[in-house]
Design a protein around this motif. Structure first.
Motif, PDB file in Angstrom:
ATOM      1  N   VAL A 122       0.856  -1.231   0.074  1.00 45.85           N
ATOM      2  CA  VAL A 122       0.004   0.121   0.066  1.00 45.85           C
ATOM      3  C   VAL A 122       0.777   1.171  -0.101  1.00 45.85           C
ATOM      4  O   VAL A 122       1.735   1.407   0.742  1.00 45.85           O
ATOM      5  N   ARG A 145      -1.318   0.181  -4.875  1.00 46.92           N
ATOM      6  CA  ARG A 145      -2.336  -0.658  -4.107  1.00 46.92           C
ATOM      7  C   ARG A 145      -2.944   0.138  -3.114  1.00 46.92           C
ATOM      8  O   ARG A 145      -2.477   1.277  -2.576  1.00 46.92           O
ATOM      9  N   GLN A 168      -6.309   1.027  -0.364  1.00 46.85           N
ATOM     10  CA  GLN A 168      -7.333   0.226   0.273  1.00 46.85           C
ATOM     11  C   GLN A 168      -8.751   0.164  -0.292  1.00 46.85           C
ATOM     12  O   GLN A 168      -9.195   1.040  -0.811  1.00 46.85           O
ATOM     13  N   GLU A 182     -11.712   0.454   0.475  1.00 48.72           N
ATOM     14  CA  GLU A 182     -12.708   1.136   0.905  1.00 48.72           C
ATOM     15  C   GLU A 182     -12.564   2.811   0.180  1.00 48.72           C
ATOM     16  O   GLU A 182     -13.406   3.393   0.352  1.00 48.72           O
ATOM     17  N   GLU A 183     -11.161   2.751  -0.290  1.00 47.59           N
ATOM     18  CA  GLU A 183     -10.841   4.312  -0.617  1.00 47.59           C
ATOM     19  C   GLU A 183     -11.014   4.279  -2.125  1.00 47.59           C
ATOM     20  O   GLU A 183     -10.975   5.424  -2.733  1.00 47.59           O
ATOM     21  N   ARG A 195     -13.191  -0.466  -8.755  1.00 48.80           N
ATOM     22  CA  ARG A 195     -12.965  -1.328  -7.778  1.00 48.80           C
ATOM     23  C   ARG A 195     -13.204  -2.994  -8.394  1.00 48.80           C
ATOM     24  O   ARG A 195     -12.760  -3.924  -7.954  1.00 48.80           O
ATOM     25  N   GLU A 204      -7.871  -6.802  -5.059  1.00 53.13           N
ATOM     26  CA  GLU A 204      -7.511  -6.912  -3.544  1.00 53.13           C
ATOM     27  C   GLU A 204      -6.939  -5.313  -3.476  1.00 53.13           C
ATOM     28  O   GLU A 204      -5.874  -5.089  -2.573  1.00 53.13           O
ATOM     29  N   GLY A 205      -7.654  -4.391  -4.230  1.00 53.97           N
ATOM     30  CA  GLY A 205      -7.125  -3.033  -4.078  1.00 53.97           C
ATOM     31  C   GLY A 205      -5.941  -2.625  -5.046  1.00 53.97           C
ATOM     32  O   GLY A 205      -5.349  -1.366  -5.115  1.00 53.97           O
ATOM     33  N   HIS A 225      -3.492   9.623  -3.316  1.00 46.70           N
ATOM     34  CA  HIS A 225      -3.623   8.816  -4.633  1.00 46.70           C
ATOM     35  C   HIS A 225      -3.533   9.460  -5.723  1.00 46.70           C
ATOM     36  O   HIS A 225      -4.337   8.897  -7.044  1.00 46.70           O
ATOM     37  N   SER A 278      -7.709   6.854  -7.203  1.00 44.35           N
ATOM     38  CA  SER A 278      -8.833   6.355  -6.524  1.00 44.35           C
ATOM     39  C   SER A 278     -10.123   6.655  -7.004  1.00 44.35           C
ATOM     40  O   SER A 278     -11.293   6.299  -6.540  1.00 44.35           O
TER      41      SER A 278
END
Length: 353
Positions: free
Chosen positions: A222, A253, A255, A257-258, A265, A270-271, A294, A308
């Motif tokens: 991340v 990478r 998260q 949820e972001e 998505r 996995e991000g 991001h 993002s």
């Protein structure tokens, strides 16, 4: 010593030259005297029609060479690949396509110019005519004189009488613009289709450009920025630069949820998201990443994209978001592409949707 000049026949041109010389001596002390024009000496083409025919054939030959060079220009544009490089003394390593296009177009234009100059110097009238300066506003008699001079010039040029010159000139002038028309080929659907396709395809493994090893999800942390290319692409390949210019990837990478964009998505793993590294402004490589926001920044003209949110443009001159590559994991645990880019890579081009 006696002279037999009087017993010889005096040519009109020699008589005019003698008179001009006498006039120059007579007015030598007057700086404002009209020096007059030198006596006209006829050219060989003016008195020998065979010489005129030779000049006519030479001009026609130059115009024909121009036509052949234009045909060679078009053939070179179709035959030679754009990335073919050869060594040509004394120019060094040059592109075969660029060299052939420049050479043939130069010959085509030079031949037209040389033919026109040779036509004017050997076949058109070369009699010098003195004409007084006049006011800018043309009087009716001046207009009539201009039209009469134009008609006389057309008649003296032999444009209507010398059909070989006229027809070859028309042919050369008609064919040279075809060189420009051929350049429009790059605006058609053929190059547009080439720009839409890259080396990415379903099952192509993502290879780290620094280590040349397949990328695994655990290799991407991340906040990190990783650059990738398709498997099978190697720097030793002749077309490496052309292919990597369309296939270069940024791997980031985030998260899950972001990630704001729904498609982004779904196309991530996995991000882990994969976007084209090529800026959509003028094609510069993007290399600056701000992990807190991001955002990625193009260093050339500061176009900024939000990774993002579908890599949309949030600042700068870029006109399109960065294309995303849909990725997944194969049976060996390596990241792989699930297809090609859904949108063309790089800046806008003709017929881009």
């Amino acid at each position: 010593m006696s002279s037999n000049k009087n017993s010889e026949e005096i040519l009109p041109s020699e008589q005019a030259a003698d008179q001009a010389g006498a006039g120059a001596v007579e007015h030598a002390d007057d700086p404002f005297a009209d020096p007059g024009l030198p006596a006209h000496r006829p050219r060989v083409q003016d008195i020998d029609e065979r010489a005129a025919k030779r000049s006519e054939r030479m001009v026609a030959l130059l115009f024909t060479i121009s036509m052949l060079a234009t045909i060679a220009f078009i053939a070179s544009y179709v035959i030679f690949p754009i990335d073919k490089i050869v060594y040509i003394f004394p120019f060094g390593h040059v592109s075969v396509l660029n060299f052939s296009l420049g050479l043939t177009l130069g010959i085509a234009l030079f031949s037209i110019g040389a033919g026109a100059v040779h036509w004017a110097r050997t076949l058109m009238s070369d009699v010098e005519v003195a004409d007084d300066r006049h006011a800018i506003e043309a009087a009716p008699e001046v207009k009539a004189k201009v039209l009469a001079d134009f008609a006389a010039g057309a008649a003296e040029s032999g444009f209507g009488r010398r059909k070989l010159l006229r027809n070859t000139l028309f042919g050369a002038m008609a064919m040279v613009p075809l060189a420009g028309v051929m350049l429009l080929r790059d605006l058609g659907p053929l190059p547009e289709q080439k720009l839409r396709k890259t080396l990415w395809a379903k099952g192509k493994v993502l290879v780290n450009m620094n280590t040349n090893q397949p990328l695994r999800p655990e290799d991407v942390a991340v906040g990190s920025l990783t650059f990738a290319m398709p498997e099978g692409l190697d720097e030793s390949q002749e077309d490496f630069q052309k292919q990597i210019a369309k296939a270069a990837l940024m791997i980031v990478r985030i998260q899950p949820e972001e990630i704001k964009d729904k498609q982004e998505r779904e196309w991530a793993h996995e991000g882990i998201v994969a976007y084209s590294k090529i800026c959509t402004h003028v094609g510069c490589p993007i290399s600056l990443y701000e992990q807190q926001t991001h955002h990625v920044l193009c260093p050339c003209h500061q176009s900024t994209f939000d990774l993002s949110d579908g890599a949309r443009v949030i600042f700068g001159p870029a006109g399109h978001p960065l294309p995303q590559l849909r990725i997944g994991v194969n049976g060996e645990g390596n990241l792989e592409a699930l297809g090609d880019f859904a949108k063309p890579v790089g800046p806008a081009f003709w017929e881009r949707g």
